[in-house]
Motif scaffolding. Structure first.
Motif, PDB file in Angstrom:
ATOM      1  N   LEU A 178     -29.681 -30.173 -28.394  1.00 32.14           N
ATOM      2  CA  LEU A 178     -30.245 -31.514 -28.531  1.00 32.14           C
ATOM      3  C   LEU A 178     -30.153 -32.086 -29.931  1.00 32.14           C
ATOM      4  N   LEU A 179     -29.124 -31.659 -30.676  1.00 30.65           N
ATOM      5  CA  LEU A 179     -28.816 -32.403 -31.902  1.00 30.65           C
ATOM      6  C   LEU A 179     -28.237 -33.757 -31.504  1.00 30.65           C
ATOM      7  N   GLU A 180     -27.586 -33.794 -30.340  1.00 29.23           N
ATOM      8  CA  GLU A 180     -27.273 -35.064 -29.694  1.00 29.23           C
ATOM      9  C   GLU A 180     -28.106 -35.115 -28.422  1.00 29.23           C
ATOM     10  N   ILE A 181     -28.695 -36.256 -28.165  1.00 29.29           N
ATOM     11  CA  ILE A 181     -29.511 -36.385 -26.966  1.00 29.29           C
ATOM     12  C   ILE A 181     -28.617 -36.913 -25.836  1.00 29.29           C
ATOM     13  N   PRO A 182     -28.479 -36.129 -24.766  1.00 28.02           N
ATOM     14  CA  PRO A 182     -27.630 -36.595 -23.656  1.00 28.02           C
ATOM     15  C   PRO A 182     -28.246 -37.815 -22.973  1.00 28.02           C
ATOM     16  N   ASP A 183     -27.378 -38.639 -22.411  1.00 32.12           N
ATOM     17  CA  ASP A 183     -27.856 -39.844 -21.743  1.00 32.12           C
ATOM     18  C   ASP A 183     -28.453 -39.520 -20.375  1.00 32.12           C
ATOM     19  N   ALA A 184     -27.914 -38.503 -19.760  1.00 30.21           N
ATOM     20  CA  ALA A 184     -28.418 -38.137 -18.448  1.00 30.21           C
ATOM     21  C   ALA A 184     -28.151 -36.655 -18.235  1.00 30.21           C
ATOM     22  N   GLY A 185     -28.790 -36.098 -17.239  1.00 25.85           N
ATOM     23  CA  GLY A 185     -28.539 -34.705 -16.892  1.00 25.85           C
ATOM     24  C   GLY A 185     -29.701 -33.822 -17.249  1.00 25.85           C
ATOM     25  N   ARG A 186     -29.498 -32.540 -17.007  1.00 28.67           N
ATOM     26  CA  ARG A 186     -30.590 -31.599 -17.053  1.00 28.67           C
ATOM     27  C   ARG A 186     -30.139 -30.361 -17.810  1.00 28.67           C
ATOM     28  N   ILE A 187     -31.016 -29.847 -18.661  1.00 29.28           N
ATOM     29  CA  ILE A 187     -30.737 -28.625 -19.392  1.00 29.28           C
ATOM     30  C   ILE A 187     -31.819 -27.620 -19.012  1.00 29.28           C
ATOM     31  N   GLU A 188     -31.395 -26.447 -18.550  1.00 32.99           N
ATOM     32  CA  GLU A 188     -32.369 -25.401 -18.266  1.00 32.99           C
ATOM     33  C   GLU A 188     -32.036 -24.185 -19.103  1.00 32.99           C
ATOM     34  N   LEU A 189     -33.042 -23.677 -19.806  1.00 30.65           N
ATOM     35  CA  LEU A 189     -32.846 -22.488 -20.630  1.00 30.65           C
ATOM     36  C   LEU A 189     -33.698 -21.380 -20.021  1.00 30.65           C
ATOM     37  N   ASN A 190     -33.046 -20.339 -19.520  1.00 26.07           N
ATOM     38  CA  ASN A 190     -33.749 -19.251 -18.848  1.00 26.07           C
ATOM     39  C   ASN A 190     -34.753 -19.753 -17.831  1.00 26.07           C
ATOM     40  N   GLY A 191     -34.347 -20.743 -17.067  1.00 24.87           N
ATOM     41  CA  GLY A 191     -35.209 -21.257 -16.008  1.00 24.87           C
ATOM     42  C   GLY A 191     -36.173 -22.344 -16.447  1.00 24.87           C
ATOM     43  N   ASP A 192     -36.345 -22.550 -17.748  1.00 24.04           N
ATOM     44  CA  ASP A 192     -37.238 -23.613 -18.211  1.00 24.04           C
ATOM     45  C   ASP A 192     -36.471 -24.922 -18.314  1.00 24.04           C
ATOM     46  N   VAL A 193     -36.976 -25.927 -17.632  1.00 24.06           N
ATOM     47  CA  VAL A 193     -36.344 -27.246 -17.728  1.00 24.06           C
ATOM     48  C   VAL A 193     -36.778 -27.879 -19.046  1.00 24.06           C
ATOM     49  N   VAL A 194     -35.815 -28.380 -19.804  1.00 25.36           N
ATOM     50  CA  VAL A 194     -36.133 -28.978 -21.097  1.00 25.36           C
ATOM     51  C   VAL A 194     -36.346 -30.477 -20.931  1.00 25.36           C
ATOM     52  N   GLY A 195     -37.438 -30.980 -21.488  1.00 24.84           N
ATOM     53  CA  GLY A 195     -37.722 -32.412 -21.396  1.00 24.84           C
ATOM     54  C   GLY A 195     -38.204 -32.797 -20.013  1.00 24.84           C
ATOM     55  N   ASN A 196     -38.206 -34.072 -19.721  1.00 23.04           N
ATOM     56  CA  ASN A 196     -38.653 -34.560 -18.420  1.00 23.04           C
ATOM     57  C   ASN A 196     -37.538 -35.339 -17.763  1.00 23.04           C
ATOM     58  N   PRO A 197     -36.515 -34.618 -17.266  1.00 29.46           N
ATOM     59  CA  PRO A 197     -35.359 -35.339 -16.740  1.00 29.46           C
ATOM     60  C   PRO A 197     -35.641 -36.080 -15.433  1.00 29.46           C
ATOM     61  N   GLU A 198     -36.686 -35.662 -14.676  1.00 33.16           N
ATOM     62  CA  GLU A 198     -36.840 -36.244 -13.340  1.00 33.16           C
ATOM     63  C   GLU A 198     -37.534 -37.606 -13.346  1.00 33.16           C
ATOM     64  N   LYS A 199     -38.364 -37.843 -14.346  1.00 36.26           N
ATOM     65  CA  LYS A 199     -39.270 -38.984 -14.234  1.00 36.26           C
ATOM     66  C   LYS A 199     -38.553 -40.316 -14.135  1.00 36.26           C
ATOM     67  N   SER A 200     -37.506 -40.480 -14.949  1.00 33.79           N
ATOM     68  CA  SER A 200     -36.719 -41.703 -14.798  1.00 33.79           C
ATOM     69  C   SER A 200     -35.255 -41.282 -14.827  1.00 33.79           C
ATOM     70  N   GLY A 201     -34.343 -42.220 -14.861  1.00 37.36           N
ATOM     71  CA  GLY A 201     -32.933 -41.867 -14.874  1.00 37.36           C
ATOM     72  C   GLY A 201     -32.592 -41.067 -16.116  1.00 37.36           C
ATOM     73  N   ARG A 202     -33.089 -41.545 -17.251  1.00 39.75           N
ATOM     74  CA  ARG A 202     -32.741 -40.949 -18.519  1.00 39.75           C
ATOM     75  C   ARG A 202     -33.795 -39.920 -18.925  1.00 39.75           C
ATOM     76  N   ALA A 203     -33.337 -38.730 -19.295  1.00 43.06           N
ATOM     77  CA  ALA A 203     -34.283 -37.684 -19.663  1.00 43.06           C
ATOM     78  C   ALA A 203     -34.964 -38.029 -20.982  1.00 43.06           C
ATOM     79  N   ARG A 204     -36.227 -37.646 -21.088  1.00 44.95           N
ATOM     80  CA  ARG A 204     -36.947 -37.835 -22.347  1.00 44.95           C
ATOM     81  C   ARG A 204     -37.240 -36.474 -22.956  1.00 44.95           C
ATOM     82  N   TYR A 205     -37.045 -36.371 -24.240  1.00 46.13           N
ATOM     83  CA  TYR A 205     -37.258 -35.093 -24.895  1.00 46.13           C
ATOM     84  C   TYR A 205     -38.294 -35.259 -26.000  1.00 46.13           C
ATOM     85  N   PRO A 206     -39.535 -34.899 -25.724  1.00 42.89           N
ATOM     86  CA  PRO A 206     -40.562 -34.992 -26.777  1.00 42.89           C
ATOM     87  C   PRO A 206     -40.212 -34.060 -27.936  1.00 42.89           C
TER      88      PRO A 206
END
Lengths: 224, 257
Positions: free
Chosen positions: B53-81
Motif C-alpha cells: 500500500l505504498l500505492e493505494i489500489p483503486d479497487a480490489g482486495r488484499i488478504e494477508l494470511n486470511g486478514d482482509v486489509v482495509g474495508n473493500p466491501e463497503k463501497s466500490g473503492r476500498a478504504r485503508y485507514p
C-alpha cells in the motif's frame, strides 16, 4: 581632529551590560518561540487539510512581507486598543519577534522537509512507521542538518532586528546606548562599543555553529 | 493447497487516465518465490507497491494470511485507514531499487530502527537482533559505520537485513539489483537466493531473468494491464505460450552468448 575618549562609556558600562542582557533575553525568547511556531506553521502549511493550510499561509505571508517595525507597533499600540489588553514592551516585542521569526523559520522548515528524498519517506513507511514517527525519527533529523545554515543566518538577522524594540522603550542594548549617548555626549564611542558587542557575540555564535556543522558532516550523508 | 499468505483479487490501479493494471488476481502460497517480469512501464513495480500500500489500489482486495486489509466491501473503492496501513506494512518487508537506507543512522541503527520505533522493543535486544540479521547478510563488521561508507551492494544487503529484522510474512523486492554496478549484483542475488533456500515467501520484480529462472518457483509476466502469463520458470521462460512473453524473452536473449 576628533579626539576619541572611551572613558565615560566604560565608566557607565553597567548600563550597556543591562541592555545586552535584555537583548539576549529577547532574542532567546523569540528564537525558541519562533522555532516552535515555525515548526507548527510548516506542518500546517504542508498539511492536506485546507483549514490548516490557508491560515498558516496567511500568517506566514503577512509577517514575511510587512516591516517588522509596523508589526511591533501593531502589537504594542494596536492590540491594546483592539482587544483592550495591557502590553508591556517585553510582551509586545516577544510576541512580534516570535511570530515574525516563526514565519521565516516555517519556510526554512518546509523547504528542509520537502528536500528529503521520496525514498526516505517510503522506506520509513515500509517498515510500518506512522506519520509522526517518520517525521521525528527519519525526516526531521536529516532536514534539520540541511536547514541549519539558513537557520543560523535567520537567527543572526533576528538578533539584529530586535534593536527595533528601542522604539517601544524596551531597554535593550541599543536603547541603553541611546540613553548613554545622551548622558555622556559621546555617541560615536557609545555606538562603536555597541557594534563591537554585537560583532563579538555574533561571531562567537557563528564559530560554534561552524563547528557543529562539521560534526553533522560526520555521518557523510551530505556526500551521498 | 495450503492457505495463501497473500491473496490479491481484482486489484486495479490507474494514474489519472493511464490504467496501469485492472483486475489482477494472484495467490501466493507459503514458500512461494514469484518473479514478476515485464517490459518497463508495464506496472510490475506498481503492482508490488500496491501489496504494501505504498500505492493505494483503486479497487480490489488484499488478504494477508486470511486478514482482509482495509474495508473493500463497503463501497466500490476500498478504504485503508492509517492504522491498517501500518499493521500491513509491519508484516510485509520491502527492499527498494535505491536501497533508501537512513543516512543519519549507523548500519546497525538502520536495522534496529523498525524494532525500536515501530515494534517498541528496547534498544539492547533490538541491537542484538540487528547484529544477527547483519550476520546473515555478511555485514556484521560494518554495524557501526554509516551507510555513506558502504558500496551499493553492501547498502542493499543492509536494506535486506532491515526488512528481515521485522520478521515479515512476505518479502517484496523491487528491482533490487537495478541500481548496482554489474560487479556488485552477485552479492545481493546471493543473499536473496539464500533466503529463497530458507523457504521465505517472496515477490521479486527483476530484470535478471537468469536469476529468476533459478530462484523462482513461479514466473508472472505482466503485460496488457494484468498478469499476462504465469507458470513455472520452465513453462514461462523456456516455452512461453503467448506472443508478448515470447517477444520479451527474445529481446532479452538477443545479446546473450
Amino acid at each position: 581632529m576628533y579626539e576619541w575618549n572611551f572613558a565615560p562609556v566604560f565608566a557607565e558600562s553597567g548600563l550597556l551590560l543591562a541592555g545586552f542582557r535584555n537583548t539576549l533575553i529577547l532574542t532567546a525568547t523569540a528564537l525558541s518561540g519562533g522555532l516552535v511556531v515555525g515548526l507548527l506553521l510548516a506542518f500546517a502549511r504542508l498539511s492536506h487539510r485546507r483549514w490548516l493550510r490557508l491560515p498558516a499561509d496567511l500568517v506566514i505571508e503577512v509577517f514575511r512581507t510587512t516591516p517588522p517595525l509596523v508589526q511591533l507597533f501593531w502589537f504594542y499600540f494596536g492590540l491594546p486598543i483592539v482587544l483592550s489588553v495591557e502590553m508591556t514592551p517585553f510582551m509586545a516585542a516577544g510576541l512580534t519577534f516570535t511570530i515574525q521569526s516563526g514565519a521565516f523559520f516555517a519556510e526554512i522548515f518546509r523547504a528542509g522537509i520537502v528536500s528529503i528524498e521520496k525514498g526516505q519517506w517510503e522506506s520509513a513507511k515500509a517498515i510500518g512507521m506512522g506519520h509522526n514517527q517518520l517525521m521525528r525519527r527519519i525526516i526531521l533529523p536529516q532536514a534539520v542538518k540541511r536547514m541549519f545554515p539558513s537557520m543560523m543566518e535567520r537567527s543572526i538577522e533576528l538578533m539584529k532586528t530586535t534593536t527595533l524594540v528601542a522604539t517601544v522603550s524596551y531597554a535593550d542594548l541599543l536603547f541603553q546606548a541611546n540613553e548613554l549617548a545622551q548622558k555622556t555626549f559621546r555617541p560615536l564611542e557609545v555606538y562603536t562599543v555597541v557594534a563591537l558587542i554585537y560583532f563579538v557575540s555574533i561571531s562567537c555564535v557563528s564559530f560554534f555553529a561552524a563547528r557543529l556543522e562539521k560534526r553533522f558532516a560526520r555521518t557523510g550523508e551530505f556526500s551521498v | 493447497m495450503p492457505d495463501p499468505i497473500l491473496r490479491l483479487s481484482g486489484l486495479a490501479k490507474s494514474f489519472d487516465t493511464n490504467t496501469v493494471f485492472e483486475d489482477v488476481d494472484l495467490d501466493v502460497a507459503p514458500g512461494d518465490r514469484i518473479a514478476i517480469l515485464g517490459a518497463s512501464g508495464s506496472g510490475k513495480s506498481t503492482l508490488l507497491r500496491c501489496v504494501n500500500l505504498l500505492e493505494i489500489p483503486d479497487a480490489g482486495r488484499i488478504e494477508l494470511n486470511g486478514d482482509v486489509v482495509g474495508n473493500p466491501e463497503k463501497s466500490g473503492r476500498a478504504r485503508y485507514p492509517e492504522r491498517e496501513l501500518r499493521e500491513l506494512r509491519k508484516r510485509v518487508g520491502m527492499v527498494f531499487q535505491q536501497f533508501n537506507l537512513f543516512p543519519h543512522m549507523t548500519v546497525a541503527g538502520n536495522v534496529a530502527e523498525g524494532l525500536v520505533t515501530v515494534l517498541g522493543q528496547s534498544s539492547g535486544p533490538a541491537r542484538e537482533r540487528a547484529l544477527a540479521e547483519l550476520d546473515r547478510v555478511g555485514l556484521r563488521d560494518k554495524a557501526d559505520t554509516y551507510p555513506s561508507r558502504l558500496s551499493g551492494g553492501q547498502k542493499q544487503r543492509v536494506a535486506i537485513a532491515r526488512a528481515l529484522a521485522m520478521d515479515p510474512e512476505i518479502m517484496l523486492f523491487d528491482e533490487p539489483t537495478s541500481a548496482l554496478d554489474p560487479a556488485l549484483v552477485g552479492e545481493v542475488l546471493g543473499v536473496i537466493e539464500q533466503l529463497a533456500n530458507e523457504g521465505r515467501t517472496m515477490l521479486l520484480v527483476t530484470h535478471e531473468i537468469g536469476f529468476a529462472y533459478h530462484v523462482a518457483n513461479r514466473i508472472a509476466f505482466i503485460a496488457e494491464g494484468g498478469i499476462y502469463e504465469i507458470g513455472t520458470p520452465d513453462e514461462v521462460l523456456k516455452n512461453p505460450r503467448r506472443e508478448k512473453t515470447q517477444k520479451f524473452l527474445a529481446e532479452h536473449r538477443r545479446f546473450q552468448f
